[in-house]
Design an enzyme around this catalytic site. Structure first.
Site, mmCIF file in Angstrom:
data_model
loop_
_atom_site.group_PDB
_atom_site.id
_atom_site.type_symbol
_atom_site.label_atom_id
_atom_site.label_comp_id
_atom_site.label_asym_id
_atom_site.label_seq_id
_atom_site.Cartn_x
_atom_site.Cartn_y
_atom_site.Cartn_z
ATOM 1 N N ARG A 54 0.913 -1.335 0.208
ATOM 2 C CA ARG A 54 0.100 -0.113 -0.038
ATOM 3 C C ARG A 54 0.874 1.445 0.154
ATOM 4 O O ARG A 54 1.877 1.373 0.880
ATOM 5 C CB ARG A 54 -0.941 0.161 1.318
ATOM 6 C CG ARG A 54 -2.051 -1.011 1.548
ATOM 7 C CD ARG A 54 -2.952 -0.718 2.191
ATOM 8 N NE ARG A 54 -2.717 -0.050 3.497
ATOM 9 C CZ ARG A 54 -3.670 0.386 4.188
ATOM 10 N NH1 ARG A 54 -4.922 0.303 4.107
ATOM 11 N NH2 ARG A 54 -3.082 0.706 5.478
ATOM 12 N N THR A 57 -1.406 7.493 -0.607
ATOM 13 C CA THR A 57 -2.623 7.411 -1.068
ATOM 14 C C THR A 57 -3.286 6.196 -0.536
ATOM 15 O O THR A 57 -4.536 5.981 -0.957
ATOM 16 C CB THR A 57 -2.520 7.001 -2.562
ATOM 17 O OG1 THR A 57 -1.592 5.779 -2.980
ATOM 18 C CG2 THR A 57 -1.702 8.268 -3.173
ATOM 19 N N ASP A 82 -0.163 -3.812 12.154
ATOM 20 C CA ASP A 82 0.257 -3.962 10.387
ATOM 21 C C ASP A 82 0.809 -5.331 10.452
ATOM 22 O O ASP A 82 1.723 -5.891 11.015
ATOM 23 C CB ASP A 82 1.590 -3.298 10.253
ATOM 24 C CG ASP A 82 2.070 -3.203 8.858
ATOM 25 O OD1 ASP A 82 2.493 -4.338 8.434
ATOM 26 O OD2 ASP A 82 2.282 -2.320 8.061
ATOM 27 N N ASP A 119 4.351 -6.654 8.971
ATOM 28 C CA ASP A 119 5.519 -6.116 10.004
ATOM 29 C C ASP A 119 5.433 -7.154 11.240
ATOM 30 O O ASP A 119 6.571 -7.475 11.649
ATOM 31 C CB ASP A 119 5.589 -4.827 10.611
ATOM 32 C CG ASP A 119 5.909 -3.841 9.603
ATOM 33 O OD1 ASP A 119 6.723 -4.175 8.791
ATOM 34 O OD2 ASP A 119 5.327 -2.712 9.502
HETATM 35 C C1 PRP Z 1 -1.397 -4.959 4.166
HETATM 36 C C2 PRP Z 1 -2.053 -6.217 3.924
HETATM 37 C C3 PRP Z 1 -2.828 -6.238 2.855
HETATM 38 C C4 PRP Z 1 -3.411 -4.613 2.628
HETATM 39 C C5 PRP Z 1 -4.713 -4.421 3.096
HETATM 40 O O1 PRP Z 1 -0.393 -5.038 3.344
HETATM 41 O O2 PRP Z 1 -1.764 -7.561 4.338
HETATM 42 O O3 PRP Z 1 -2.135 -6.509 1.812
HETATM 43 O O4 PRP Z 1 -2.284 -4.037 3.645
HETATM 44 O O5 PRP Z 1 -4.930 -3.041 2.968
HETATM 45 P P1 PRP Z 1 -5.947 -2.725 1.896
HETATM 46 O O6 PRP Z 1 -7.222 -3.390 1.859
HETATM 47 O O7 PRP Z 1 -6.241 -0.997 2.427
HETATM 48 O O8 PRP Z 1 -5.220 -2.770 0.777
HETATM 49 P P2 PRP Z 1 0.572 -3.933 3.249
HETATM 50 O O9 PRP Z 1 0.438 -3.164 1.847
HETATM 51 O O10 PRP Z 1 1.166 -3.275 4.483
HETATM 52 O O11 PRP Z 1 2.148 -4.922 2.678
HETATM 53 P P3 PRP Z 1 3.006 -5.850 3.398
HETATM 54 O O12 PRP Z 1 1.986 -7.069 3.800
HETATM 55 O O13 PRP Z 1 4.211 -6.131 2.619
HETATM 56 O O14 PRP Z 1 3.195 -5.328 4.957
HETATM 57 N N1 URA Z 2 -2.790 -3.188 6.541
HETATM 58 C C1 URA Z 2 -2.607 -4.047 7.707
HETATM 59 O O1 URA Z 2 -1.605 -4.580 7.998
HETATM 60 N N2 URA Z 2 -3.295 -3.417 8.755
HETATM 61 C C2 URA Z 2 -4.307 -2.768 8.627
HETATM 62 O O2 URA Z 2 -5.124 -2.519 9.475
HETATM 63 C C3 URA Z 2 -4.630 -2.192 7.275
HETATM 64 C C4 URA Z 2 -3.690 -2.486 6.441
#
Ligand code: PRP
Ligand code: URA
Length: 212
Positions: A107, A111, A203, A206
């Site tokens: 993400r 944005t 998160d 993480d």
């Molecule tokens: C997180 C999560 C989803 C996304 C959800 O991933 O694992 O993929 O955010 O958010 P959304 O519904 O608003 O798109 P992130 O982009 O943080 O990546 P990561 O898993 O590599 O930390």
């Molecule tokens: N991605 C995450 O990992 N946690 C949230 O709450 C939203 C997006």
């Protein structure tokens, strides 16, 4: 408005218990990983409830019989990187012959829109019944983007397995992809100004990887 015909909260005491452990801020990566994998396995049991079965003639030590086995399309599991990776082993425990593809999306911090950085899918993905997995359905942008990528490659049958869903994400996904059934462990309250799920679990990527 959420359409509960295609959105299911899998209601089970073990899932509730394990999810509460994941939500707690003091839970470390080791336990977080273990709970995520176990919940994915338990939810996979529900998500695969409508798989078609076919008759097969077998012989037990006592007699011949007509037994049943899973038939129809073969399965593929597609985790959205990174956090979806934590669900793959649990699903594979129940469907060990499934193929695994990967979709990399993150993400954009400003944005909140998904940015694609990786896509490697089984060569026959269009013939498979696909389970997309990602623990968090927040704005729904990542799941919707991943499903767009799969549909562009000809995939027709898709289910989404997540853990924590926000109403905003469910509504977005149902608007973009009304044919996709969504299975979640919990429907939370709302998104905050950073598009994090409240109360959520923070998160997921993480916490799974120990990167923060
Ligand atoms: C997180 C999560 C989803 C996304 C959800 O991933 O694992 O993929 O955010 O958010 P959304 O519904 O608003 O798109 P992130 O982009 O943080 O990546 P990561 O898993 O590599 O930390
Ligand atoms: N991605 C995450 O990992 N946690 C949230 O709450 C939203 C997006």
């Amino acid at each position: 408005m959420i359409d509960y015909k295609t959105f299911h909260v899998v209601d089970h005491p073990l899932i509730k218990h394990k999810l509460s452990i994941m939500r707690m801020k003091e839970t470390g990566s080791k336990d977080f990983r273990q709970m995520l994998s176990e919940i994915a396995m338990l939810m996979c049991y529900e998500l695969t409830r409508d798989l078609p079965v076919e008759d097969v003639e077998i012989e037990t030590p006592v007699a011949k019989m007509t037994a049943q086995r899973v038939g129809g399309k073969k399965l593929a599991i597609i985790p959205i990187l990174r956090a979806g990776l934590g669900m793959v082993d649990g699903i594979l425990t129940l469907v060990p012959v499934a193929k695994v593809g990967h979709i990399g999306l993150y993400r954009d911090p400003d944005t909140h829109n998904p940015v694609e950085y990786y896509c490697k899918l089984p060569f026959d993905i269009e013939e498979r019944y696909v389970i997309v997995c990602d623990p968090m359905l927040a704005t729904g942008g990542s799941a919707s983007g991943a499903i767009d990528m799969l549909k562009k490659r000809g995939v027709k049958q898709i289910k989404l397995l997540c853990l924590v869903a926000a109403p905003e994400g469910v509504e977005r996904l149902q608007a973009d992809h009304p044919d996709v059934e969504i299975f979640a462990a919990a429907l939370d309250d709302h998104l905050n100004e950073s598009a994090y799920i409240v109360p959520g679990l923070g998160d997921a990527g993480d916490r799974l990887c120990g990167t923060k």
